[in-house]
Design a protein around this motif. Structure first.
Motif, PDB file in Angstrom:
ATOM      1  N   GLY A   1       0.684  -1.322  -0.263  1.00  0.00           N
ATOM      2  CA  GLY A   1      -0.046   0.070   0.253  1.00  0.00           C
ATOM      3  C   GLY A   1       0.544   1.533   0.012  1.00  0.00           C
ATOM      4  N   VAL A   2       2.305   1.182  -0.468  1.00  0.00           N
ATOM      5  CA  VAL A   2       2.615   3.102  -0.181  1.00  0.00           C
ATOM      6  C   VAL A   2       2.486   3.099  -1.383  1.00  0.00           C
ATOM      7  N   GLN A   3       2.595   4.153  -1.274  1.00  0.00           N
ATOM      8  CA  GLN A   3       1.956   5.024  -2.802  1.00  0.00           C
ATOM      9  C   GLN A   3       3.009   5.912  -2.864  1.00  0.00           C
ATOM     10  N   HIS A   4       4.528   5.751  -2.810  1.00  0.00           N
ATOM     11  CA  HIS A   4       5.591   6.500  -3.548  1.00  0.00           C
ATOM     12  C   HIS A   4       6.580   5.440  -3.406  1.00  0.00           C
ATOM     13  N   PHE A   5       7.019   5.140  -5.133  1.00  0.00           N
ATOM     14  CA  PHE A   5       8.142   4.539  -4.465  1.00  0.00           C
ATOM     15  C   PHE A   5       9.429   5.703  -5.696  1.00  0.00           C
ATOM     16  N   PHE A   6      10.834   6.339  -4.549  1.00  0.00           N
ATOM     17  CA  PHE A   6      11.687   6.700  -5.593  1.00  0.00           C
ATOM     18  C   PHE A   6      12.887   6.219  -5.129  1.00  0.00           C
ATOM     19  N   ASP A   7      13.731   6.235  -6.771  1.00  0.00           N
ATOM     20  CA  ASP A   7      15.815   6.407  -6.869  1.00  0.00           C
ATOM     21  C   ASP A   7      16.163   7.335  -5.968  1.00  0.00           C
ATOM     22  N   LYS A   8      17.048   7.051  -4.802  1.00  0.00           N
ATOM     23  CA  LYS A   8      16.976   8.200  -4.360  1.00  0.00           C
ATOM     24  C   LYS A   8      18.666   9.462  -5.275  1.00  0.00           C
ATOM     25  N   SER A   9      19.180   8.040  -5.827  1.00  0.00           N
ATOM     26  CA  SER A   9      20.207   8.829  -7.032  1.00  0.00           C
ATOM     27  C   SER A   9      18.880   9.654  -8.838  1.00  0.00           C
ATOM     28  N   LEU A  10      18.151   9.079  -8.563  1.00  0.00           N
ATOM     29  CA  LEU A  10      17.499   9.908 -10.147  1.00  0.00           C
ATOM     30  C   LEU A  10      16.088  10.648  -9.555  1.00  0.00           C
ATOM     31  N   GLU A  11      15.684  10.819  -8.533  1.00  0.00           N
ATOM     32  CA  GLU A  11      14.254  10.955  -8.350  1.00  0.00           C
ATOM     33  C   GLU A  11      13.898  11.932  -6.894  1.00  0.00           C
ATOM     34  N   PHE A  12      14.987  11.681  -6.415  1.00  0.00           N
ATOM     35  CA  PHE A  12      15.435  12.772  -4.529  1.00  0.00           C
ATOM     36  C   PHE A  12      14.191  13.702  -4.683  1.00  0.00           C
ATOM     37  N   ASP A  13      14.596  15.022  -5.951  1.00  0.00           N
ATOM     38  CA  ASP A  13      13.219  15.792  -5.678  1.00  0.00           C
ATOM     39  C   ASP A  13      11.899  15.697  -5.269  1.00  0.00           C
ATOM     40  N   ARG A  14      11.203  14.496  -5.948  1.00  0.00           N
ATOM     41  CA  ARG A  14       9.836  13.924  -5.720  1.00  0.00           C
ATOM     42  C   ARG A  14       9.446  13.819  -5.113  1.00  0.00           C
ATOM     43  N   VAL A  15      10.476  13.482  -3.514  1.00  0.00           N
ATOM     44  CA  VAL A  15      10.064  13.064  -2.863  1.00  0.00           C
ATOM     45  C   VAL A  15       9.356  15.008  -2.117  1.00  0.00           C
ATOM     46  N   ILE A  16      10.091  15.448  -1.946  1.00  0.00           N
ATOM     47  CA  ILE A  16       9.465  16.659  -1.949  1.00  0.00           C
ATOM     48  C   ILE A  16       7.913  17.420  -2.642  1.00  0.00           C
ATOM     49  N   GLU A  17       8.144  17.405  -3.907  1.00  0.00           N
ATOM     50  CA  GLU A  17       7.347  16.988  -4.616  1.00  0.00           C
ATOM     51  C   GLU A  17       6.540  16.834  -4.064  1.00  0.00           C
ATOM     52  N   VAL A  18       5.821  16.328  -3.384  1.00  0.00           N
ATOM     53  CA  VAL A  18       4.689  15.045  -4.274  1.00  0.00           C
ATOM     54  C   VAL A  18       4.550  15.180  -2.397  1.00  0.00           C
ATOM     55  N   LEU A  19       5.577  15.341  -1.122  1.00  0.00           N
ATOM     56  CA  LEU A  19       5.283  16.004   0.374  1.00  0.00           C
ATOM     57  C   LEU A  19       4.128  16.677   0.103  1.00  0.00           C
ATOM     58  N   ASP A  20       4.590  18.047  -1.129  1.00  0.00           N
ATOM     59  CA  ASP A  20       4.550  19.052  -0.346  1.00  0.00           C
ATOM     60  C   ASP A  20       2.342  19.171  -1.186  1.00  0.00           C
ATOM     61  N   GLU A  21       2.507  18.291  -2.568  1.00  0.00           N
ATOM     62  CA  GLU A  21       1.327  18.153  -3.588  1.00  0.00           C
ATOM     63  C   GLU A  21       0.072  17.494  -1.861  1.00  0.00           C
ATOM     64  N   PHE A  22       1.075  16.598  -1.231  1.00  0.00           N
ATOM     65  CA  PHE A  22       0.121  16.168  -0.192  1.00  0.00           C
ATOM     66  C   PHE A  22      -0.606  17.266   0.564  1.00  0.00           C
ATOM     67  N   ALA A  23       0.800  18.005   1.150  1.00  0.00           N
ATOM     68  CA  ALA A  23       0.546  19.191   2.594  1.00  0.00           C
ATOM     69  C   ALA A  23      -0.855  19.989   1.869  1.00  0.00           C
ATOM     70  N   THR A  24      -0.479  20.424   0.592  1.00  0.00           N
ATOM     71  CA  THR A  24      -1.359  21.686  -0.149  1.00  0.00           C
ATOM     72  C   THR A  24      -2.899  20.920  -0.115  1.00  0.00           C
ATOM     73  N   GLY A  25      -3.507  19.575  -0.814  1.00  0.00           N
ATOM     74  CA  GLY A  25      -4.206  19.080  -0.073  1.00  0.00           C
ATOM     75  C   GLY A  25      -5.225  18.651   0.658  1.00  0.00           C
ATOM     76  N   ARG A  26      -3.968  18.572   1.733  1.00  0.00           N
ATOM     77  CA  ARG A  26      -4.943  18.387   3.125  1.00  0.00           C
ATOM     78  C   ARG A  26      -5.243  19.836   3.585  1.00  0.00           C
ATOM     79  N   GLN A  27      -5.123  20.322   3.193  1.00  0.00           N
ATOM     80  CA  GLN A  27      -4.276  21.995   3.812  1.00  0.00           C
ATOM     81  C   GLN A  27      -5.450  22.950   3.535  1.00  0.00           C
ATOM     82  N   ALA A  28      -6.149  22.466   1.780  1.00  0.00           N
ATOM     83  CA  ALA A  28      -6.992  23.106   1.297  1.00  0.00           C
ATOM     84  C   ALA A  28      -8.403  22.973   1.949  1.00  0.00           C
TER      85      ALA A  28
END
Length: 140
Positions: free
Chosen positions: A113-140
């Motif tokens: 049930g993991v929503q996102h799976f990222f490769d550290k060397s290639l997709e590090f910044d995606r973690v911040i993007e995904v969490l930022d979107e999640f936070a924005t959606g939760r606070q809307a």
């Protein structure tokens, strides 16, 4: 009436609580700083081993977890299995960030049930993007 609005506004600005399960101090520091800079996310818990992560999850609540697969002691998979068995993956955002982005790990994480799976060397910044979107959606 205005008190209710003030409480709603104040409550909506509280940063989401993130548990970071990572044994690299460099990665922990980098992620903590990047997540904190958004103002909507805050690393409120850190664990370097699977056992520490489970203890932390038993004693505190989080809105999201970032899990590394390879830990100094234990595996992030053990933590994800624990979260799955307790039904917690339905309630919180789970992100795997790993250097071991193998298809077998990815498939098992999806099964848990993991929503996102990222490769550290290639997709590090995606973690911040995904969490930022999640936070924005939760606070809307």
């Amino acid at each position: 009436m205005s008190t209710g609005n003030a409480a709603t506004l104040t409550g909506s600005r509280l940063p989401l609580k993130v548990l970071l399960i990572e044994d690299s101090a460099v990665i922990r520091e980098s992620l903590s700083e990047a997540l904190g800079s958004t103002g909507m996310l805050e690393v409120t818990g850190v664990a370097e081993t699977a056992d520490d992560a489970v203890r932390t999850l038993e004693n505190d609540s989080f809105d999201a977890v970032i899990v590394d697969i390879q830990l100094r002691r234990g595996s992030g998979m053990d933590v994800l299995s624990y979260l799955h068995s307790k039904g917690m993956l339905e309630k919180l955002m789970a992100i795997v960030l790993t250097n071991y982005a193998l298809a077998t790990y990815r498939k098992r994480c999806q099964q848990l049930g993991v929503q996102h799976f990222f490769d550290k060397s290639l997709e590090f910044d995606r973690v911040i993007e995904v969490l930022d979107e999640f936070a924005t959606g939760r606070q809307a």
